[in-house]
Design a protein around this motif. Structure first.
Motif, PDB file in Angstrom:
ATOM      1  N   PHE A  38       0.706  -1.187  -0.001  1.00 39.25           N
ATOM      2  CA  PHE A  38       0.088  -0.025   0.208  1.00 39.25           C
ATOM      3  C   PHE A  38       0.867   1.246  -0.050  1.00 39.25           C
ATOM      4  CE2 PHE A  38      -2.170   3.377   2.449  1.00 39.25           C
ATOM      5  CZ  PHE A  38      -3.224   3.439   1.704  1.00 39.25           C
ATOM      6  N   TRP A  39       1.859   1.210   1.061  1.00 43.53           N
ATOM      7  CA  TRP A  39       2.748   2.555   0.978  1.00 43.53           C
ATOM      8  C   TRP A  39       3.689   2.655  -0.217  1.00 43.53           C
ATOM      9  CZ3 TRP A  39       0.867   6.131   3.634  1.00 43.53           C
ATOM     10  CH2 TRP A  39       0.063   5.926   4.733  1.00 43.53           C
ATOM     11  N   LEU A  91       8.314   5.641   0.439  1.00 41.29           N
ATOM     12  CA  LEU A  91       9.113   4.485   0.787  1.00 41.29           C
ATOM     13  C   LEU A  91       9.480   4.395   2.092  1.00 41.29           C
ATOM     14  CD1 LEU A  91      11.221   4.937  -2.758  1.00 41.29           C
ATOM     15  CD2 LEU A  91       9.097   3.458  -2.202  1.00 41.29           C
ATOM     16  N   VAL A  92       9.581   5.548   2.928  1.00 36.85           N
ATOM     17  CA  VAL A  92       9.869   5.408   4.432  1.00 36.85           C
ATOM     18  C   VAL A  92       8.804   4.741   5.130  1.00 36.85           C
ATOM     19  CG1 VAL A  92      10.326   6.848   6.413  1.00 36.85           C
ATOM     20  CG2 VAL A  92      10.988   7.676   4.383  1.00 36.85           C
ATOM     21  N   PHE A 135       7.702  -1.249   7.177  1.00 32.44           N
ATOM     22  CA  PHE A 135       6.811  -2.539   7.006  1.00 32.44           C
ATOM     23  C   PHE A 135       7.662  -3.880   6.436  1.00 32.44           C
ATOM     24  CE2 PHE A 135       3.136   0.316   7.580  1.00 32.44           C
ATOM     25  CZ  PHE A 135       2.330  -0.296   8.593  1.00 32.44           C
ATOM     26  N   TRP A 136       8.510  -3.650   5.452  1.00 31.41           N
ATOM     27  CA  TRP A 136       9.160  -4.707   4.956  1.00 31.41           C
ATOM     28  C   TRP A 136      10.221  -5.023   5.993  1.00 31.41           C
ATOM     29  CZ3 TRP A 136       7.375  -6.828   1.059  1.00 31.41           C
ATOM     30  CH2 TRP A 136       6.651  -6.269   0.208  1.00 31.41           C
ATOM     31  N   THR A 137      10.693  -4.122   7.003  1.00 33.03           N
ATOM     32  CA  THR A 137      11.836  -4.521   7.988  1.00 33.03           C
ATOM     33  C   THR A 137      10.725  -5.533   8.991  1.00 33.03           C
ATOM     34  OG1 THR A 137      12.785  -2.254   7.539  1.00 33.03           O
ATOM     35  CG2 THR A 137      13.115  -3.501   9.816  1.00 33.03           C
ATOM     36  N   ARG A 138       9.528  -4.908   9.451  1.00 28.84           N
ATOM     37  CA  ARG A 138       9.047  -5.739  10.161  1.00 28.84           C
ATOM     38  C   ARG A 138       8.596  -7.151   9.768  1.00 28.84           C
ATOM     39  NH1 ARG A 138       3.751  -2.173  11.755  1.00 28.84           N
ATOM     40  NH2 ARG A 138       3.090  -4.355  12.909  1.00 28.84           N
ATOM     41  N   GLY A 178       5.967   2.127  -7.586  1.00 28.61           N
ATOM     42  CA  GLY A 178       4.995   2.552  -6.726  1.00 28.61           C
ATOM     43  C   GLY A 178       4.380   3.732  -7.163  1.00 28.61           C
ATOM     44  N   GLY A 179       4.118   4.419  -6.132  1.00 29.60           N
ATOM     45  CA  GLY A 179       3.494   6.027  -6.684  1.00 29.60           C
ATOM     46  C   GLY A 179       4.258   6.741  -7.557  1.00 29.60           C
ATOM     47  N   LEU A 180       5.492   6.763  -7.393  1.00 29.58           N
ATOM     48  CA  LEU A 180       6.227   7.446  -8.465  1.00 29.58           C
ATOM     49  C   LEU A 180       5.874   7.067  -9.922  1.00 29.58           C
ATOM     50  CD1 LEU A 180       8.475   9.607  -9.087  1.00 29.58           C
ATOM     51  CD2 LEU A 180      10.093   7.749  -8.736  1.00 29.58           C
TER      52      LEU A 180
END
Length: 334
Positions: free
Chosen positions: A52-53, A59-60, A65-68, A160-162
Motif C-alpha cells: 500500500f505504501w 518509501l519510508v 513494514f518490509w523491515t517488520r 509505486g506511487g512514483l
C-alpha cells in the motif's frame, strides 16, 4: 503479581492492540483491514501494508513494514528485494549489498537479485531532478517535467506511487499518450486491488475523446469505492468527462447512469436533454448545410417523430422552410 494487577496489564494490552488495529485500519485499504492480527494472517496484513505504501510512493513507511516482515521471516525474498532497492536508491550501497548477499544465499536464482544489482549500478537517485519535475508539472510544462523525471530515474523503471506520477506526466507529453496509457494499464493489472491506480488510469483516459467513454465507464465503478477520497474524486471526474464529451444518441445511457446516482445534478440533466434520441437531427443539419433541402426535411421530421420535444430538430425544420422560401423567391426574381 496479584490477580487485579494481572487483569490491569491484560486490559492495557488489549486496549493498545485495539488502538493499533484502528490506526492501521484508518490508513490502509479495505482489503488490508480484513486481515486478522494473528499468525500467517498478520504476516499477510504486513505485506498489504508494505505494498500500500509502496503504491503511494511513501518509501519510508513501506520500509518500516518490509523491515517488520524480515523480523518475522528473516529471509523473505520480497522484503529483501524491496529493502535492497530502496537502500540503493537512497545511496546506502553498503546496506544494499548486504541485502543482495542475503537474498542470493537464501534464494539463489530469485529475480529480485538482478533488480537489486541494477539499483546498485544506478546508484543514488538525485532528488533535485524529481523536485524540479514536480515544479514543472505544476506549471504545466509537461515535456520538461517528463525529461527531468527521466534524469531522476537514470533509466530505471519508476516504482509505486512514483510510477503513477511519471506516467501521468508522460500522458500530457505530445506523442506519448498511448505509451503512458499502456503503462497505466500494466500497473493496474499488477495491482488489481489498488483503487488509486485505476482512478489515475480513468482520469487519464477521459483526457482524449477516443478513450473518454472507457474512462467514463471506469469512473462510474470507482464512484462506488469504499475509499472516500477515491469515490469523491471519481464522481467529480465522471461529471467533468460528461461535460467534455461530444455526445451522440448512443451516449444517452452514460448520462442516464450518472443521473440514476445523482438525480439532483441539473447541469448533467440539461446536457442529456440536448442529446437527440436518434442521429436524424444531425443528419438534417448536415443536409441543410449542403443545401439538400428535401433530405433535410425528411431527417428533421424523423427526428421529431422519435422525440416530439426535440426543439433543435423543430428549429432545423423552420430554418429549412425559410431557406426553401428564400430559394423560391430568388428563382422568381431571376
Amino acid at each position: 503479581m496479584t490477580q487485579g494487577g494481572s487483569h490491569a496489564r491484560l486490559s492495557r494490552y488489549v486496549l493498545s492492540l485495539t488502538l493499533a488495529t484502528l490506526v492501521s485500519g484508518a490508513l490502509l485499504s479495505p482489503e488490508s483491514r480484513t486481515y486478522a492480527l494473528s499468525g500467517d494472517e498478520a504476516l499477510g496484513q504486513l505485506y498489504r501494508n508494505a505494498r500500500f505504501w509502496m503504491n503511494r510512493g511513501d518509501l519510508v513507511r513501506a520500509t518500516e513494514f518490509w523491515t517488520r516482515i524480515l523480523h518475522l521471516r528473516p529471509n523473505d525474498p520480497r522484503a529483501l528485494k524491496n529493502l535492497g532497492i530502496v537502500a540503493a536508491q537512497g545511496g546506502d550501497l553498503k546496506k544494499a549489498n548486504i541485502l543482495l548477499d542475503r537474498l542470493s544465499r537464501s534464494h539463489p536464482g530469485d529475480p529480485g537479485i538482478e533488480k537489486i544489482r541494477s539499483a546498485i549500478l544506478l546508484g543514488k537517485l538525485d532528488v533535485k531532478w524529481l523536485l524540479l519535475a514536480r515544479k514543472e508539472r505544476k506549471e504545466q510544462h509537461f515535456s520538461a517535467a517528463y525529461q527531468d523525471c527521466e534524469r531522476y530515474l537514470k533509466g530505471s523503471p519508476p516504482r509505486g506511487g512514483l510510477a503513477l506520477e511519471v506516467l501521468q506526466t508522460e500522458s500530457a507529453v505530445p506523442g506519448h499518450f498511448r505509451n503512458a496509457v499502456r503503462g497505466l494499464r500494466q500497473l493496474a493489472a499488477r495491482h488489481p486491488e489498488s483503487h488509486r491506480i485505476r482512478l489515475v488510469l480513468a482520469r487519464t483516459l477521459i483526457n482524449r475523446e477516443d478513450t473518454r467513454r472507457e474512462g467514463l465507464e471506469l469512473l462510474s465503478v470507482l464512484s462506488r469505492s469504499p475509499l472516500a477520497d477515491v469515490s469523491s474524486e471519481a464522481r467529480s471526474s465522471w461529471r467533468t468527462a460528461l461535460i467534455w464529451l461530444h455526445a451522440r444518441p448512443v451516449d444517452r445511457k452514460l448520462y442516464e447512469a450518472y443521473l440514476d446516482r445523482y438525480p439532483e445534478d441539473l447541469v448533467v440533466r440539461r446536457l442529456l436533454s440536448r442529446i437527440p434520441k436518434s442521429d436524424e437531427r444531425g443528419n438534417g443539419f448536415h443536409f441543410l448545410a449542403k443545401n439538400r433541402l428535401l433530405q433535410a426535411n425528411k431527417s428533421f421530421q424523423r427526428a421529431l417523430l422519435a422525440d416530439p420535444s426535440d426543439k433543435e430538430a423543430a428549429w432545423g425544420l423552420i430554418i429549412r422552410m425559410k431557406q426553401k422560401r428564400f430559394q423560391e423567391t430568388a428563382e422568381i426574381f431571376s
